[in-house]
Design a protein around this motif. Sequence first.
Motif, PDB file in Angstrom:
ATOM      1  N   MET A 113       6.997   5.176 -15.781  1.00 10.49           N
ATOM      2  CA  MET A 113       6.831   3.975 -14.990  1.00 10.49           C
ATOM      3  C   MET A 113       6.521   4.360 -13.553  1.00 10.49           C
ATOM      4  O   MET A 113       7.054   5.309 -13.021  1.00 10.49           O
ATOM      5  N   ASN A 114       5.645   3.601 -12.902  1.00  9.16           N
ATOM      6  CA  ASN A 114       5.206   3.984 -11.560  1.00  9.16           C
ATOM      7  C   ASN A 114       6.021   3.345 -10.441  1.00  9.16           C
ATOM      8  O   ASN A 114       5.859   3.705  -9.298  1.00  9.16           O
ATOM      9  N   ASN A 115       6.864   2.375 -10.722  1.00 10.78           N
ATOM     10  CA  ASN A 115       7.762   1.767  -9.736  1.00 10.78           C
ATOM     11  C   ASN A 115       7.058   1.320  -8.461  1.00 10.78           C
ATOM     12  O   ASN A 115       7.523   1.595  -7.361  1.00 10.78           O
ATOM     13  N   ILE A 116       5.941   0.657  -8.604  1.00 11.72           N
ATOM     14  CA  ILE A 116       5.234   0.108  -7.447  1.00 11.72           C
ATOM     15  C   ILE A 116       5.699  -1.315  -7.235  1.00 11.72           C
ATOM     16  O   ILE A 116       5.747  -2.114  -8.171  1.00 11.72           O
ATOM     17  N   SER A 117       6.081  -1.626  -6.006  1.00  9.55           N
ATOM     18  CA  SER A 117       6.478  -2.992  -5.671  1.00  9.55           C
ATOM     19  C   SER A 117       5.470  -3.557  -4.674  1.00  9.55           C
ATOM     20  O   SER A 117       4.957  -2.844  -3.812  1.00  9.55           O
ATOM     21  N   VAL A 118       5.178  -4.842  -4.821  1.00  6.27           N
ATOM     22  CA  VAL A 118       4.221  -5.515  -3.950  1.00  6.27           C
ATOM     23  C   VAL A 118       4.958  -6.639  -3.235  1.00  6.27           C
ATOM     24  O   VAL A 118       5.713  -7.399  -3.854  1.00  6.27           O
ATOM     25  N   ARG A 119       4.742  -6.731  -1.939  1.00  5.64           N
ATOM     26  CA  ARG A 119       5.369  -7.796  -1.152  1.00  5.64           C
ATOM     27  C   ARG A 119       4.469  -8.176   0.006  1.00  5.64           C
ATOM     28  O   ARG A 119       3.513  -7.450   0.327  1.00  5.64           O
ATOM     29  N   GLN A 120       4.763  -9.314   0.604  1.00  4.54           N
ATOM     30  CA  GLN A 120       4.012  -9.720   1.790  1.00  4.54           C
ATOM     31  C   GLN A 120       4.311  -8.734   2.914  1.00  4.54           C
ATOM     32  O   GLN A 120       5.469  -8.366   3.141  1.00  4.54           O
ATOM     33  N   ALA A 121       3.273  -8.298   3.578  1.00  2.77           N
ATOM     34  CA  ALA A 121       3.436  -7.379   4.704  1.00  2.77           C
ATOM     35  C   ALA A 121       3.907  -8.150   5.925  1.00  2.77           C
ATOM     36  O   ALA A 121       3.585  -9.328   6.108  1.00  2.77           O
ATOM     37  N   HIS A 122       4.676  -7.461   6.749  1.00  2.00           N
ATOM     38  CA  HIS A 122       5.185  -8.033   7.995  1.00  2.00           C
ATOM     39  C   HIS A 122       4.655  -7.217   9.172  1.00  2.00           C
ATOM     40  O   HIS A 122       4.083  -6.145   8.984  1.00  2.00           O
ATOM     41  N   ARG A 123       4.883  -7.708  10.363  1.00  2.00           N
ATOM     42  CA  ARG A 123       4.394  -7.026  11.565  1.00  2.00           C
ATOM     43  C   ARG A 123       4.790  -5.552  11.589  1.00  2.00           C
ATOM     44  O   ARG A 123       4.011  -4.698  11.996  1.00  2.00           O
ATOM     45  N   LYS A 124       5.999  -5.250  11.128  1.00  2.10           N
ATOM     46  CA  LYS A 124       6.471  -3.850  11.140  1.00  2.10           C
ATOM     47  C   LYS A 124       5.644  -2.960  10.210  1.00  2.10           C
ATOM     48  O   LYS A 124       5.614  -1.746  10.381  1.00  2.10           O
ATOM     49  N   ASP A 125       4.950  -3.566   9.240  1.00  2.00           N
ATOM     50  CA  ASP A 125       4.116  -2.810   8.309  1.00  2.00           C
ATOM     51  C   ASP A 125       2.709  -2.550   8.847  1.00  2.00           C
ATOM     52  O   ASP A 125       1.980  -1.727   8.296  1.00  2.00           O
ATOM     53  N   PHE A 126       2.314  -3.236   9.897  1.00  2.00           N
ATOM     54  CA  PHE A 126       0.935  -3.146  10.379  1.00  2.00           C
ATOM     55  C   PHE A 126       0.563  -1.753  10.876  1.00  2.00           C
ATOM     56  O   PHE A 126      -0.593  -1.361  10.786  1.00  2.00           O
ATOM     57  N   GLU A 127       1.533  -0.998  11.382  1.00  2.00           N
ATOM     58  CA  GLU A 127       1.212   0.345  11.861  1.00  2.00           C
ATOM     59  C   GLU A 127       0.719   1.220  10.702  1.00  2.00           C
ATOM     60  O   GLU A 127      -0.341   1.836  10.783  1.00  2.00           O
ATOM     61  N   ILE A 128       1.465   1.255   9.611  1.00  2.00           N
ATOM     62  CA  ILE A 128       1.078   2.105   8.479  1.00  2.00           C
ATOM     63  C   ILE A 128      -0.155   1.541   7.772  1.00  2.00           C
ATOM     64  O   ILE A 128      -1.007   2.291   7.307  1.00  2.00           O
ATOM     65  N   ILE A 129      -0.284   0.211   7.705  1.00  2.00           N
ATOM     66  CA  ILE A 129      -1.484  -0.388   7.111  1.00  2.00           C
ATOM     67  C   ILE A 129      -2.708  -0.022   7.943  1.00  2.00           C
ATOM     68  O   ILE A 129      -3.767   0.286   7.400  1.00  2.00           O
ATOM     69  N   SER A 130      -2.570  -0.006   9.254  1.00  4.54           N
ATOM     70  CA  SER A 130      -3.680   0.345  10.152  1.00  4.54           C
ATOM     71  C   SER A 130      -4.133   1.784   9.950  1.00  4.54           C
ATOM     72  O   SER A 130      -5.327   2.086  10.010  1.00  4.54           O
ATOM     73  N   ILE A 131      -3.184   2.671   9.688  1.00  5.70           N
ATOM     74  CA  ILE A 131      -3.523   4.071   9.418  1.00  5.70           C
ATOM     75  C   ILE A 131      -4.322   4.162   8.120  1.00  5.70           C
ATOM     76  O   ILE A 131      -5.338   4.863   8.052  1.00  5.70           O
ATOM     77  N   LEU A 132      -3.897   3.423   7.101  1.00  2.00           N
ATOM     78  CA  LEU A 132      -4.613   3.414   5.829  1.00  2.00           C
ATOM     79  C   LEU A 132      -6.022   2.849   6.001  1.00  2.00           C
ATOM     80  O   LEU A 132      -6.989   3.416   5.506  1.00  2.00           O
ATOM     81  N   ILE A 133      -6.150   1.745   6.738  1.00  2.00           N
ATOM     82  CA  ILE A 133      -7.465   1.135   6.958  1.00  2.00           C
ATOM     83  C   ILE A 133      -8.385   2.104   7.705  1.00  2.00           C
ATOM     84  O   ILE A 133      -9.542   2.289   7.326  1.00  2.00           O
ATOM     85  N   ALA A 134      -7.888   2.721   8.770  1.00  2.00           N
ATOM     86  CA  ALA A 134      -8.710   3.655   9.551  1.00  2.00           C
ATOM     87  C   ALA A 134      -9.178   4.812   8.677  1.00  2.00           C
ATOM     88  O   ALA A 134     -10.348   5.226   8.760  1.00  2.00           O
ATOM     89  N   ASP A 135      -8.304   5.313   7.816  1.00  2.00           N
ATOM     90  CA  ASP A 135      -8.679   6.403   6.921  1.00  2.00           C
ATOM     91  C   ASP A 135      -9.743   5.948   5.925  1.00  2.00           C
ATOM     92  O   ASP A 135     -10.732   6.636   5.701  1.00  2.00           O
ATOM     93  N   GLN A 136      -9.561   4.771   5.341  1.00  2.00           N
ATOM     94  CA  GLN A 136     -10.520   4.250   4.366  1.00  2.00           C
ATOM     95  C   GLN A 136     -11.877   3.971   5.006  1.00  2.00           C
ATOM     96  O   GLN A 136     -12.913   4.178   4.378  1.00  2.00           O
ATOM     97  N   ASN A 137     -11.882   3.502   6.232  1.00  3.68           N
ATOM     98  CA  ASN A 137     -13.139   3.150   6.896  1.00  3.68           C
ATOM     99  C   ASN A 137     -13.962   4.357   7.323  1.00  3.68           C
ATOM    100  O   ASN A 137     -15.103   4.215   7.741  1.00  3.68           O
ATOM    101  N   LYS A 138     -13.428   5.551   7.176  1.00  2.00           N
ATOM    102  CA  LYS A 138     -14.180   6.773   7.480  1.00  2.00           C
ATOM    103  C   LYS A 138     -15.201   7.087   6.383  1.00  2.00           C
ATOM    104  O   LYS A 138     -16.106   7.872   6.590  1.00  2.00           O
ATOM    105  N   HIS A 139     -15.026   6.483   5.217  1.00  2.00           N
ATOM    106  CA  HIS A 139     -15.830   6.821   4.044  1.00  2.00           C
ATOM    107  C   HIS A 139     -16.636   5.602   3.590  1.00  2.00           C
ATOM    108  O   HIS A 139     -16.062   4.539   3.352  1.00  2.00           O
ATOM    109  N   PRO A 140     -17.945   5.739   3.458  1.00  2.00           N
ATOM    110  CA  PRO A 140     -18.783   4.592   3.066  1.00  2.00           C
ATOM    111  C   PRO A 140     -18.329   3.908   1.775  1.00  2.00           C
ATOM    112  O   PRO A 140     -18.396   2.692   1.669  1.00  2.00           O
TER     113      PRO A 140
END
Length: 110
Positions: A1-28
């Motif tokens: 089992m992969n134990n992935i949980s999904v929830r609404q993101a909050h302001r405190k999550d935006f820092e790590i989400i921003s890092i993921l977005i910046a990394d993803q946007n480097k690649h077409p």
Amino acid sequence: MNNISVRQAHRKDFEIISILIADQNKHPETHCIHSDTSQDPQGIQRELLCLDSSSEICFAAAFQADQLVGALGSELDQELGRGWARGPFVAASQLLPPKGGSLEMRLKVA
């Protein structure tokens, strides 16, 4: 089992989400045009916080063992009754097929 949980993101999550977005946007192949407001995570985070202050952004975030593994958001315009998708963004570690299995098999398990 992969134990992935999904929830609404909050302001405190935006820092790590921003890092993921910046990394993803480097690649077409994973670039999201609606999230291309800055090349650096800090600029993306500033934009997310600004949009959140006026209730114009909403994100769902997927976590595995307290580590962000994916996010999907929408920028909202209530007057127009529209939203613009941001993502989906998936951590590179989640894109690799498990040993002895294909990506298709992994998606069926999730």
